[in-house]
Motif scaffolding. Structure first.
Motif, PDB file in Angstrom:
ATOM      1  N   GLY A 284       0.806  -1.205   0.000  1.00 25.14           N
ATOM      2  CA  GLY A 284       0.000   0.000   0.000  1.00 25.14           C
ATOM      3  C   GLY A 284       0.844   1.262   0.000  1.00 25.14           C
ATOM      4  O   GLY A 284       0.490   2.260  -0.637  1.00 25.14           O
ATOM      5  N   THR A 285       1.988   1.222   0.679  1.00 20.34           N
ATOM      6  CA  THR A 285       2.879   2.381   0.689  1.00 20.34           C
ATOM      7  C   THR A 285       3.416   2.675  -0.697  1.00 20.34           C
ATOM      8  O   THR A 285       3.496   3.841  -1.116  1.00 20.34           O
ATOM      9  CB  THR A 285       4.039   2.132   1.664  1.00 20.34           C
ATOM     10  N   ALA A 286       3.804   1.628  -1.435  1.00 19.71           N
ATOM     11  CA  ALA A 286       4.299   1.828  -2.797  1.00 19.71           C
ATOM     12  C   ALA A 286       3.242   2.462  -3.681  1.00 19.71           C
ATOM     13  O   ALA A 286       3.535   3.326  -4.514  1.00 19.71           O
ATOM     14  CB  ALA A 286       4.752   0.490  -3.383  1.00 19.71           C
ATOM     15  N   THR A 287       1.991   2.052  -3.500  1.00 25.79           N
ATOM     16  CA  THR A 287       0.913   2.632  -4.298  1.00 25.79           C
ATOM     17  C   THR A 287       0.575   4.040  -3.837  1.00 25.79           C
ATOM     18  O   THR A 287       0.226   4.908  -4.654  1.00 25.79           O
ATOM     19  CB  THR A 287      -0.328   1.732  -4.220  1.00 25.79           C
ATOM     20  N   CYS A 288       0.695   4.304  -2.541  1.00 19.45           N
ATOM     21  CA  CYS A 288       0.343   5.619  -2.008  1.00 19.45           C
ATOM     22  C   CYS A 288       1.311   6.708  -2.443  1.00 19.45           C
ATOM     23  O   CYS A 288       1.040   7.899  -2.235  1.00 19.45           O
ATOM     24  CB  CYS A 288       0.283   5.571  -0.484  1.00 19.45           C
ATOM     25  N   PHE A 289       2.449   6.335  -3.009  1.00 15.20           N
ATOM     26  CA  PHE A 289       3.352   7.342  -3.535  1.00 15.20           C
ATOM     27  C   PHE A 289       2.671   8.191  -4.603  1.00 15.20           C
ATOM     28  O   PHE A 289       3.072   9.330  -4.848  1.00 15.20           O
ATOM     29  CB  PHE A 289       4.594   6.666  -4.123  1.00 15.20           C
ATOM     30  N   TYR A 290       1.688   7.640  -5.238  1.00 18.11           N
ATOM     31  CA  TYR A 290       0.957   8.387  -6.253  1.00 18.11           C
ATOM     32  C   TYR A 290       0.333   9.645  -5.674  1.00 18.11           C
ATOM     33  O   TYR A 290       0.112  10.632  -6.387  1.00 18.11           O
ATOM     34  CB  TYR A 290      -0.121   7.473  -6.838  1.00 18.11           C
ATOM     35  N   ALA A 291       0.061   9.642  -4.373  1.00 22.47           N
ATOM     36  CA  ALA A 291      -0.594  10.789  -3.741  1.00 22.47           C
ATOM     37  C   ALA A 291       0.341  11.965  -3.532  1.00 22.47           C
ATOM     38  O   ALA A 291      -0.121  13.075  -3.278  1.00 22.47           O
ATOM     39  CB  ALA A 291      -1.183  10.362  -2.396  1.00 22.47           C
ATOM     40  N   PHE A 292       1.666  11.756  -3.623  1.00 25.11           N
ATOM     41  CA  PHE A 292       2.616  12.804  -3.271  1.00 25.11           C
ATOM     42  C   PHE A 292       3.427  13.286  -4.469  1.00 25.11           C
ATOM     43  O   PHE A 292       4.561  13.725  -4.320  1.00 25.11           O
ATOM     44  CB  PHE A 292       3.562  12.309  -2.177  1.00 25.11           C
ATOM     45  N   VAL A 293       2.846  13.205  -5.637  1.00 26.30           N
ATOM     46  CA  VAL A 293       3.551  13.654  -6.836  1.00 26.30           C
ATOM     47  C   VAL A 293       3.544  15.168  -6.936  1.00 26.30           C
ATOM     48  O   VAL A 293       4.324  15.754  -7.657  1.00 26.30           O
ATOM     49  CB  VAL A 293       2.910  13.010  -8.086  1.00 26.30           C
ATOM     50  N   GLY A 294       2.697  15.850  -6.190  1.00 25.13           N
ATOM     51  CA  GLY A 294       2.469  17.269  -6.373  1.00 25.13           C
ATOM     52  C   GLY A 294       3.685  18.149  -6.180  1.00 25.13           C
ATOM     53  O   GLY A 294       3.827  19.165  -6.865  1.00 25.13           O
ATOM     54  N   PHE A 295       4.597  17.810  -5.246  1.00 25.61           N
ATOM     55  CA  PHE A 295       5.735  18.693  -5.044  1.00 25.61           C
ATOM     56  C   PHE A 295       6.670  18.688  -6.242  1.00 25.61           C
ATOM     57  O   PHE A 295       7.445  19.638  -6.447  1.00 25.61           O
ATOM     58  CB  PHE A 295       6.501  18.331  -3.759  1.00 25.61           C
ATOM     59  N   ASP A 296       6.605  17.672  -7.069  1.00 26.83           N
ATOM     60  CA  ASP A 296       7.358  17.672  -8.321  1.00 26.83           C
ATOM     61  C   ASP A 296       6.849  18.773  -9.243  1.00 26.83           C
ATOM     62  O   ASP A 296       7.603  19.356 -10.024  1.00 26.83           O
ATOM     63  CB  ASP A 296       7.250  16.307  -8.981  1.00 26.83           C
ATOM     64  N   VAL A 297       5.554  19.080  -9.152  1.00 29.77           N
ATOM     65  CA  VAL A 297       4.988  20.179  -9.927  1.00 29.77           C
ATOM     66  C   VAL A 297       5.613  21.505  -9.504  1.00 29.77           C
ATOM     67  O   VAL A 297       5.869  22.388 -10.336  1.00 29.77           O
ATOM     68  CB  VAL A 297       3.457  20.208  -9.752  1.00 29.77           C
ATOM     69  N   ILE A 298       5.870  21.677  -8.218  1.00 29.13           N
ATOM     70  CA  ILE A 298       6.495  22.907  -7.733  1.00 29.13           C
ATOM     71  C   ILE A 298       7.894  23.065  -8.313  1.00 29.13           C
ATOM     72  O   ILE A 298       8.279  24.148  -8.771  1.00 29.13           O
ATOM     73  CB  ILE A 298       6.532  22.905  -6.197  1.00 29.13           C
ATOM     74  N   ALA A 299       8.663  21.979  -8.309  1.00 28.04           N
ATOM     75  CA  ALA A 299      10.011  22.052  -8.868  1.00 28.04           C
ATOM     76  C   ALA A 299       9.982  22.319 -10.362  1.00 28.04           C
ATOM     77  O   ALA A 299      10.839  23.041 -10.891  1.00 28.04           O
ATOM     78  CB  ALA A 299      10.760  20.742  -8.580  1.00 28.04           C
ATOM     79  N   ALA A 300       9.004  21.760 -11.064  1.00 32.28           N
ATOM     80  CA  ALA A 300       8.896  21.988 -12.499  1.00 32.28           C
ATOM     81  C   ALA A 300       8.547  23.434 -12.823  1.00 32.28           C
ATOM     82  O   ALA A 300       8.818  23.903 -13.932  1.00 32.28           O
ATOM     83  CB  ALA A 300       7.850  21.051 -13.103  1.00 32.28           C
ATOM     84  N   LEU A 600      17.425   4.072  -0.586  1.00 32.43           N
ATOM     85  CA  LEU A 600      17.102   2.747  -0.062  1.00 32.43           C
ATOM     86  C   LEU A 600      15.594   2.528   0.006  1.00 32.43           C
ATOM     87  O   LEU A 600      15.083   1.479  -0.423  1.00 32.43           O
ATOM     88  CB  LEU A 600      17.729   2.581   1.325  1.00 32.43           C
ATOM     89  N   LEU A 601      14.861   3.500   0.519  1.00 31.40           N
ATOM     90  CA  LEU A 601      13.415   3.354   0.650  1.00 31.40           C
ATOM     91  C   LEU A 601      12.728   3.304  -0.704  1.00 31.40           C
ATOM     92  O   LEU A 601      11.806   2.509  -0.923  1.00 31.40           O
ATOM     93  CB  LEU A 601      12.858   4.501   1.491  1.00 31.40           C
ATOM     94  N   ASN A 602      13.180   4.125  -1.642  1.00 30.55           N
ATOM     95  CA  ASN A 602      12.577   4.109  -2.969  1.00 30.55           C
ATOM     96  C   ASN A 602      12.801   2.785  -3.683  1.00 30.55           C
ATOM     97  O   ASN A 602      11.902   2.261  -4.353  1.00 30.55           O
ATOM     98  CB  ASN A 602      13.147   5.251  -3.814  1.00 30.55           C
ATOM     99  N   ILE A 603      13.992   2.224  -3.539  1.00 31.83           N
ATOM    100  CA  ILE A 603      14.275   0.942  -4.188  1.00 31.83           C
ATOM    101  C   ILE A 603      13.439  -0.170  -3.559  1.00 31.83           C
ATOM    102  O   ILE A 603      12.913  -1.047  -4.261  1.00 31.83           O
ATOM    103  CB  ILE A 603      15.782   0.631  -4.105  1.00 31.83           C
ATOM    104  N   CYS A 604      13.287  -0.144  -2.233  1.00 27.89           N
ATOM    105  CA  CYS A 604      12.441  -1.147  -1.576  1.00 27.89           C
ATOM    106  C   CYS A 604      11.009  -1.077  -2.090  1.00 27.89           C
ATOM    107  O   CYS A 604      10.376  -2.105  -2.361  1.00 27.89           O
ATOM    108  CB  CYS A 604      12.472  -0.942  -0.059  1.00 27.89           C
ATOM    109  N   LEU A 605      10.483   0.129  -2.242  1.00 24.46           N
ATOM    110  CA  LEU A 605       9.117   0.272  -2.730  1.00 24.46           C
ATOM    111  C   LEU A 605       8.987  -0.149  -4.190  1.00 24.46           C
ATOM    112  O   LEU A 605       7.961  -0.697  -4.593  1.00 24.46           O
ATOM    113  CB  LEU A 605       8.658   1.717  -2.541  1.00 24.46           C
ATOM    114  N   MET A 606      10.009   0.104  -4.989  1.00 21.65           N
ATOM    115  CA  MET A 606       9.955  -0.338  -6.381  1.00 21.65           C
ATOM    116  C   MET A 606       9.930  -1.853  -6.490  1.00 21.65           C
ATOM    117  O   MET A 606       9.280  -2.415  -7.375  1.00 21.65           O
ATOM    118  CB  MET A 606      11.148   0.231  -7.157  1.00 21.65           C
TER     119      MET A 606
END
Length: 689
Positions: A284-300, A600-606
Motif C-alpha cells: 500500500g505504501t508503494a501505491t500511495c506514492f501516487y498521492a505525493f507527486v504534487g511537489f514535483d509540480v512545484i520544482a517543475a 534505499l526506501l525508494n528501491i524497496c518500494l519499487m
C-alpha cells in the motif's frame, strides 16, 4: 628514384580541425585515408567492430553534462509565481489524487485500516525526496524538474531517460485522475453513464484494459487541455478556485467523519487493523506514492517563481505537510465510518456517506472531489508541456515541442499532443494498472534526484575564468629574500586543503589507496555505485527472500547483514570526502545520509511492484532509447557545441607531388578566419614531425 627499386611514395601529414564541408570541398575524398587502410586501426575494426576510441567517444557523449549557467535567473518565461501560488499548485496536484482515488482502493485491496500507516510511511519517504527537490529547485531554478537535475549532475542519457519517465508519469497521472473524475460524476447520477456505455458500446474482457471505454474521462481531459492552452494566467486562477473548494471539502469530511466514526470497524470481528499484514502495508505504501507527486509540480515551475531560492523550499514544505496530514485524517475517518471490506474503491468517500444515510453529504463530497481532481488535471497539463519544452529546447526531443505560442506564451503543440495522449490512456486503460505504472516512474525519479544531490555536493566547481591581473598602483608585494623570511615560509607551509570530491585530511592516513590511486571524484562515484548495488541487494532479499526465492532463514539473515554492512561502508566512504562549501540557497542537512535513505526506501518500494509493471516499464524504456539514439543524441545542443568547438583531430594524407601542397585553414562554424591560409611549407603548430 634509384634504378631497380619500386616506386617510392612519400606521405605528408597535415592536421585539421573537425572535418567540415569546406574541407571536403577543398580536398577530394580520395585523399582521406580510408578506414580499411588506417595503420592505427585495431584488428577488431577489420571485422566491423567498434574501436576502443569509438566506444570512448560514445560513452563521453552519453555522460556529458549540461553546464550550470552563471545567470540562472534569466529566462524567457515570466517569473510571476509567489510562494502561495506554488504551494497551492502543489496542494492542487496532490489532494485529488490521494484523497479521491487511492484511499478506498488501498484500504480495501491492500492494507485495510492500516492504510493510515501506508500514507504515513509514504509521506516520510516523500519528505526525503522532497528535500532533494527543494535543494535542486532553489539552486537550479530551471524548468524540467528531475530531468534538469539529472542533466546537470549525472549525464545526458540518464537525464533523457528520467525525462522520458516523467512524461509517462504526468500522462498516467492525468489519465488516472480523469477516470476517477468520471467515476465520481457517474456515482452522482446512480451509474447511469456506465450502464449506458456498457449497453450501447459493449464490455471489454481484456487484461489491463478498462471494462468499458470511458468517453467522459477522455472528454474532460480535452476540455482541461483547452483551458491550459489559453495561458498560464487562466490556469493559475482556475487552480486557485478549485483548490479553495477542495480544502473546504476536506475540512467537512474530517469533521463529519469523526462524528460518524465507529471504532468497532477496526476490531477483530471486521478483520483487525492490518488484515494484510506487513506485506500489505508495504504494498500500500508503494501505491500511495501516487498521492505525493504534487511537489514535483512545484520544482517543475521553479523557472516561473519570483524568488525560487526561498519560494520553492517553502512551498514544498507547506504543501507536503498539509497534504500528508489531510491524507492520514481522511483515511482514518473513512475506515472508521465503514468496514474496510465493504468500501467502494471507485468512489469510497461519497459512497460511505450515502450508505450512512447522509445523502446530501455524499453529494457535497462528490462535488468537492471533482473540484479537487480538476486541480490535478490542471497541474498535470500545466507541468507536462514544460518538461517536454525543456527536453526539446535542449535538443533531446523533437524541436516542434519547443515552439511557444507568441500570444499565450505556452508550448501549445506539446499541450495538444500530450493532452490527446492522456485522453487515449484514460479511454482504454484500467485505473489500477495506471496507478502502479505511475508509482514506478515516480520512485525512479526520486532515486535519481537523490543520487544527483550526492554527486552535486561532491563535484568540483570550476572557478570562473578571470583575465590576467594587471598592474595597479599600490604598495608592492613583499619580497622574501632574507634567510629568516624563507625560514618563516617553510614553517608556515600547511597541507593543501582538499577540494570537493577528495578525501578529507583526517581520513587520508586510514584510506591511503583512495588518495593515491583515485582521482578527484572517482572514489565518490564508486562509493555511490556500491551504495546503489547494496540497496538493491538488500531490497531483493527483503522482498523476495521468502516467497519467490524460498531462502533459508540463516541465508536471508546473512545476506541482509552483508548488504547492510556494504551500505553502511559506502555511506561512511561518502562521508569521508570533502563537500562543496555552503551555498546561499537551501541545502539538505545530513548529506549523504538523507539522500541515501531516500534511495534505499525508494528501491524497496519499487521492488514491491508487480512484474507486469516492470515489464511495461521496460518496454517504455526501450521506446525511449529508440528516440534518444535515433534523434536526441545527434540533435543535442551539447553535441552541437562539441561539433562547433575544436573537435577531435583528423589527419589528411597527401601523396607528394600528386596534389598542390597548399592547405586552406578551415574554421569551425561560427568562427571567422583570422588570416590567410598557411602554405604547406609553413607547418602549423602541432604538425611538426
Amino acid at each position: 628514384m634509384a634504378s631497380g627499386q619500386g616506386p617510392h611514395l612519400e606521405l605528408r601529414c597535415f592536421v585539421f580541425p573537425a572535418p567540415t564541408r569546406q574541407v571536403q570541398a577543398l580536398c577530394p575524398s580520395s585523399i582521406f585515408l580510408p578506414r580499411t587502410l588506417d595503420p592505427a586501426r585495431s584488428p577488431s575494426m577489420a571485422w566491423g567492430l567498434p574501436s576502443a576510441a569509438s566506444l570512448a567517444r560514445l560513452c563521453k557523449k552519453l555522460n556529458r553534462l549540461k553546464p550550470l549557467e552563471d545567470t540562472m535567473m534569466e529566462t524567457s518565461l515570466r517569473r510571476c509565481l509567489s510562494t502561495l501560488d506554488l504551494a497551492l499548485l502543489g496542494i492542487g496536484g496532490m489532494v485529488g489524487s490521494g484523497l479521491y482515488v487511492l484511499t478506498g482502493t488501498v484500504a480495501k485491496e491492500m492494507a485495510g485500516p492500516a492504510v493510515i500507516i501506508s500514507f504515513a510511511v509514504a509521506a516520510v519517504a516523500s519528505l526525503l525526496a522532497a528535500l532533494c527537490y527543494a535543494e535542486f529547485g532553489a539552486r537550479v531554478p530551471r524548468t524540467g524538474s528531475a530531468y534538469m537535475f539529472t542533466y546537470v549532475s549525472m549525464g545526458e542519457l540518464w537525464a533523457f531517460l528520467i525525462g522520458w519517465n516523467v512524461l509517462l508519469e504526468y500522462m498516467i497521472g492525468g489519465a488516472a485522475v480523469a477516470r476517477a473524475w468520471s467515476g465520481y460524476l457517474d456515482s452522482i447520477f446512480s451509474h447511469h453513464i456506465r450502464n449506458f456505455t456498457e449497453t450501447h458500446v459493449g464490455v471489454w474482457q481484456v487484461p489491463f484494459l478498462a471494462r468499458y471505454p470511458d468517453f467522459l474521462a477522455a472528454g474532460i481531459l480535452l476540455i482541461a487541455a483547452a483551458f491550459v492552452s489559453c495561458g498560464a494566467r487562466v490556469s493559475s486562477w482556475l487552480n486557485h478556485i478549485f483548490s479553495a473548494l477542495s480544502l473546504g471539502v476536506i475540512i467537512f469530511i474530517v469533521i463529519l467523519g469523526f462524528v460518524l466514526a465507529q471504532p468497532k470497524n477496526w476490531s477483530t470481528q471486521e478483520g483487525g487493523f492490518a488484515p494484510f499484514g506487513f506485506s500489505g502495508i508495504l504494498a500500500g505504501t508503494a501505491t500511495c506514492f501516487y498521492a505525493f507527486v504534487g511537489f514535483d509540480v512545484i520544482a517543475a515551475s521553479s523557472e516561473e517563481a519570483r524568488n525560487p531560492k526561498r519560494a520553492v523550499p517553502m512551498a514544498i514544505a507547506i504543501s507536503l505537510s498539509l497534504v500528508a496530514g489531510a491524507y492520514i485524517l481522511v483515511s482514518m475517518v473513512l475506515t472508521l465510518m465503514m468496514p474496510w471490506h465493504s468500501l467502494d474503491p471507485e468512489s469510497a468517500l461519497a459512497d460511505a456517506f450515502y450508505r450512512r444515510g447522509y445523502g446530501w453529504a455524499g453529494f457535497v463530497v462528490a462535488v468537492g472531489s471533482i473540484c479537487a481532481m480538476n486541480t490535478v488535471l490542471l497541474s498535470n497539463l500545466f507541468s507536462l508541456p514544460r518538461i517536454v519544452y525543456a527536453m526539446a529546447a535542449d535538443g533531446l526531443f523533437f524541436q516542434v515541442f519547443a515552439h511557444v505560442h507568441p500570444k499565450t506564451q505556452v508550448p501549445v503543440v506539446a499541450i495538444v499532443v500530450f493532452g490527446s495522449l492522456m485522453a487515449v490512456l484514460a479511454l482504454i486503460l484500467d485505473l489500477e494498472a495506471l496507478v502502479q505504472f505511475l508509482s514506478i516512474g515516480t520512485l525512479l525519479a526520486y532515486t535519481f534526484v537523490a543520487a544527483s544531490i550526492i554527486i552535486l555536493r561532491f563535484q568540483t566547481v570550476p572557478a570562473p575564468s578571470s583575465p590576467p591581473a594587471l598592474s595597479s598602483p599600490g604598495p608592492p608585494s613583499k619580497q622574501y629574500e632574507s634567510f629568516s623570511d624563507r625560514l618563516q615560509l617553510v614553517g608556515a607551509t600547511q597541507p593543501e586543503a582538499p577540494k570537493p570530491g577528495q578525501l578529507k585530511l583526517a581520513w587520508r592516513p586510514y584510506l591511503p589507496f583512495l588518495s593515491t590511486h583515485c582521482g578527484s571524484g572517482a572514489s565518490v562515484i564508486w562509493a555511490l555505485g556500491g551504495l546503489m548495488v547494496s540497496a538493491i541487494g538488500f531490497s531483493c532479499v527483503l522482498i523476495f527472500g521468502d516467497a519467490p526465492l524460498h531462502l533459508p532463514q540463516w541465508c536471508s539473515t546473512f545476506l541482509l547483514v552483508l548488504f547492510s554492512l556494504a551500505f553502511l561502508f559506502s555511506l561512511l566512504l561518502l562521508g569521508a570526502h570533502q563537500q562543496q562549501p555552503s551555498q546561499d540557497t537551501f541545502q539538505i542537512p545530513w548529506v549523504p545520509l538523507i539522500p541515501a535513505l531516500s534511495i534505499l526506501l525508494n528501491i524497496c518500494l519499487m521492488m514491491k511492484l508487480s512484474y507486469m509493471t516492470w515489464l511495461r516499464f521496460a518496454i517504455w524504456l526501450l521506446a525511449g532509447l529508440g528516440v534518444y539514439f535515433g534523434y536526441g543524441i545527434r540533435h543535442s545542443k551539447e553535441n552541437v557545441k562539441d561539433a562547433q568547438g575544436s573537435g577531435s583531430t583528423r589527419y589528411v594524407v597527401f601523396p607528394s607531388g600528386s596534389l598542390e601542397e597548399t592547405v586552406e585553414t578551415v574554421q569551425p562554424p561560427g568562427q571567422a578566419s583570422s588570416g590567410p591560409p598557411p602554405s604547406a611549407d609553413s607547418p602549423s603548430p602541432g604538425s611538426s614531425g
